[in-house]
Design a protein around this motif. Structure first.
Motif, PDB file in Angstrom:
ATOM      1  N   GLN A 148      23.756  24.244 -36.160  1.00 49.35           N
ATOM      2  CA  GLN A 148      24.620  23.137 -36.594  1.00 49.35           C
ATOM      3  C   GLN A 148      24.013  21.810 -36.140  1.00 49.35           C
ATOM      4  O   GLN A 148      24.476  21.203 -35.172  1.00 49.35           O
ATOM      5  CB  GLN A 148      26.030  23.322 -36.000  1.00 49.35           C
ATOM      6  N   VAL A 150      24.140  18.936 -37.369  1.00 50.72           N
ATOM      7  CA  VAL A 150      24.987  17.760 -37.596  1.00 50.72           C
ATOM      8  C   VAL A 150      26.285  18.001 -36.834  1.00 50.72           C
ATOM      9  O   VAL A 150      27.000  18.972 -37.097  1.00 50.72           O
ATOM     10  CB  VAL A 150      25.275  17.534 -39.093  1.00 50.72           C
ATOM     11  N   ASN A 152      29.860  16.300 -35.449  1.00 52.34           N
ATOM     12  CA  ASN A 152      30.777  15.164 -35.498  1.00 52.34           C
ATOM     13  C   ASN A 152      30.287  14.091 -36.477  1.00 52.34           C
ATOM     14  O   ASN A 152      30.393  12.889 -36.224  1.00 52.34           O
ATOM     15  CB  ASN A 152      30.895  14.589 -34.074  1.00 52.34           C
ATOM     16  N   GLY A 153      29.689  14.551 -37.562  1.00 46.07           N
ATOM     17  CA  GLY A 153      29.278  13.644 -38.629  1.00 46.07           C
ATOM     18  C   GLY A 153      27.926  12.982 -38.466  1.00 46.07           C
ATOM     19  O   GLY A 153      27.502  12.212 -39.330  1.00 46.07           O
ATOM     20  N   LYS A 154      27.224  13.272 -37.366  1.00 42.67           N
ATOM     21  CA  LYS A 154      25.911  12.638 -37.143  1.00 42.67           C
ATOM     22  C   LYS A 154      24.846  13.710 -36.915  1.00 42.67           C
ATOM     23  O   LYS A 154      25.099  14.703 -36.228  1.00 42.67           O
ATOM     24  CB  LYS A 154      25.945  11.723 -35.911  1.00 42.67           C
ATOM     25  N   GLN A 155      23.659  13.454 -37.476  1.00 38.35           N
ATOM     26  CA  GLN A 155      22.540  14.371 -37.294  1.00 38.35           C
ATOM     27  C   GLN A 155      21.990  14.228 -35.866  1.00 38.35           C
ATOM     28  O   GLN A 155      21.720  13.115 -35.405  1.00 38.35           O
ATOM     29  CB  GLN A 155      21.450  14.017 -38.309  1.00 38.35           C
ATOM     30  N   LYS A 217      22.092  11.457 -29.413  1.00 39.08           N
ATOM     31  CA  LYS A 217      21.953  10.607 -30.594  1.00 39.08           C
ATOM     32  C   LYS A 217      21.745   9.169 -30.135  1.00 39.08           C
ATOM     33  O   LYS A 217      22.449   8.708 -29.239  1.00 39.08           O
ATOM     34  CB  LYS A 217      23.230  10.687 -31.446  1.00 39.08           C
TER      35      LYS A 217
ATOM     36  N   ASN B 152      27.518   2.010 -35.978  1.00 34.44           N
ATOM     37  CA  ASN B 152      27.389   3.055 -36.981  1.00 34.44           C
ATOM     38  C   ASN B 152      28.550   4.048 -36.896  1.00 34.44           C
ATOM     39  O   ASN B 152      28.373   5.262 -37.053  1.00 34.44           O
ATOM     40  CB  ASN B 152      26.055   3.762 -36.741  1.00 34.44           C
ATOM     41  N   LYS B 154      30.381   5.027 -34.355  1.00 35.76           N
ATOM     42  CA  LYS B 154      30.602   5.777 -33.101  1.00 35.76           C
ATOM     43  C   LYS B 154      30.616   4.831 -31.909  1.00 35.76           C
ATOM     44  O   LYS B 154      29.797   3.901 -31.840  1.00 35.76           O
ATOM     45  CB  LYS B 154      29.490   6.818 -32.878  1.00 35.76           C
ATOM     46  N   LEU B 219      26.686  13.630 -28.904  1.00 38.92           N
ATOM     47  CA  LEU B 219      27.510  14.235 -29.946  1.00 38.92           C
ATOM     48  C   LEU B 219      28.036  15.571 -29.413  1.00 38.92           C
ATOM     49  O   LEU B 219      27.296  16.342 -28.814  1.00 38.92           O
ATOM     50  CB  LEU B 219      26.672  14.488 -31.198  1.00 38.92           C
ATOM     51  N   ASN B 221      31.595  18.614 -29.947  1.00 33.87           N
ATOM     52  CA  ASN B 221      32.832  18.955 -30.656  1.00 33.87           C
ATOM     53  C   ASN B 221      34.062  18.470 -29.903  1.00 33.87           C
ATOM     54  O   ASN B 221      33.998  18.269 -28.712  1.00 33.87           O
ATOM     55  CB  ASN B 221      32.929  20.468 -30.836  1.00 33.87           C
TER      56      ASN B 221
END
Lengths: 221, 221
Positions: A148, A150, A152-155, A217, B152, B154, B219, B221
């Motif tokens: 996974q 990506v 929480n919406g970010k790569q 990130k 962006n 976040k 990032l 969950n």
């Protein structure tokens, strides 16, 4: 895409990180050679890869020397403590090849790094394999991130450090195939920063219960 | 919210980071004491703060010793090279107080850290101020992030490291007031990781032209 496939040997392919990497790279245009010193760990991995990617070009191997001999890129997905002995075994056949250091030299209770503060697992590996092109990569990403990439919406970013520009370019392609956002962090000496970042990420993952799915990130415009 | 306001001394308030911090903390329930050894840099800052926050409780100070004497929390927003001399000046009046180490001990061309690899700016400051509660904070955030702590989509993470639980709690409140997402990274020894991360962020900001608006995010969950 190159006309001839590049061959990737994954040494320690039965482990947590090795199998995560193997599964996620299998959709790329690569020939994969899987080796693990506990061969029984590899059986189901081979099946899983073929189930998801029936056309994957993947072979089980019996020997790290043979695997490395055939490979263009060698991934060491073994604990840092096992790298020196392995380096001794494959040194000759790894000459001029890209050698990816995935290891994080973290102690058993995730409290600190076991390398000296002025070096890193990747720089040690480069010393043990002076004729190989060591690139630090995939150490800042947890195994679950490969499935996974990506969150929480970010790569998730995957940081790369190395001294050889052409080798770095090949590793950027691997990172993109796996699904991470590649960031070239600098030369191999930056590995100490990347290994410390992963120690911190593991500590925070445990303390804050991120369920082992967490990644770095850099936010920017 | 405490009944009595906490007093924050910002030493080096006229600089890039100091003024960014001062402006963004001014909306909180704090009394601010601004000091800079170049007092002419402070004039417009005072006006800017009062323009945005007419009720802000903010004073210009003439002396770092006096500022620290009145403060509950002291922010050192000065280059690492200036910290030791400053520590000597305020040591007595900083006893038992929270001392925030913002500094990144980075050389002039952003190529490396100038501290020894087994220590950090924050740990050095703690040695110079053995009776103060040094907390590493706001070093992983660039000055522009204070004005725009959401990039962006976040919220930028701000990492905190320290040995005193109560001091860390106070710094978490500061971080939240400024608008960042606080992450307690560990004890003060983690500062070396945080300072290396900022060196890397600065190098990437220059190389990839992030326009000095960039920040770290974990990032999960």
């Amino acid at each position: 895409m190159p006309i001839t496939k590049q061959t990737i040997a994954i040494i320690g392919a039965g482990g947590n990180m090795g199998s995560a990497f193997a599964k996620s790279i299998a959709e790329g245009n690569y020939r994969l050679l899987l080796f693990d010193r506990n061969p029984e760990q590899l059986g189901s991995l081979h099946e899983e890869i073929l189930l998801d990617h029936p056309k994957a070009d993947v072979e089980l191997m019996n020997c790290p020397h043979e695997s490395s001999w055939e490979a263009d890129i060698i991934i060491l997905a073994v604990p840092h403590g096992a790298e020196k002995e392995l380096a001794d075994k494959i040194r000759e056949v790894a000459t001029q090849k890209i050698m990816i250091s995935m290891a994080n030299p973290i102690d058993e209770d995730f409290s600190q790094l076991i390398t000296d503060p002025d070096t890193s697992a990747a720089e040690e590996l480069q010393q043990w394999l002076p004729n190989s092109k060591v690139v630090k990569a995939f150490n800042t990403t947890l195994a679950a991130d490969f499935e996974q990439p990506v969150i929480n919406g970010k790569q998730v970013d995957a940081f790369i450090a190395g001294d050889d520009e052409k080798a770095i370019q090949s590793v950027i392609e691997l990172v993109e195939t796996v699904g991470f956002n590649p960031i070239v962090a600098g030369d191999l000496s930056v590995s100490g920063t990347l290994e410390r970042m992963q120690l911190l990420l593991m500590q925070l993952t445990i303390k804050n219960e991120y369920n082992w799915l967490a990644g770095w990130k850099i936010l920017h415009n």
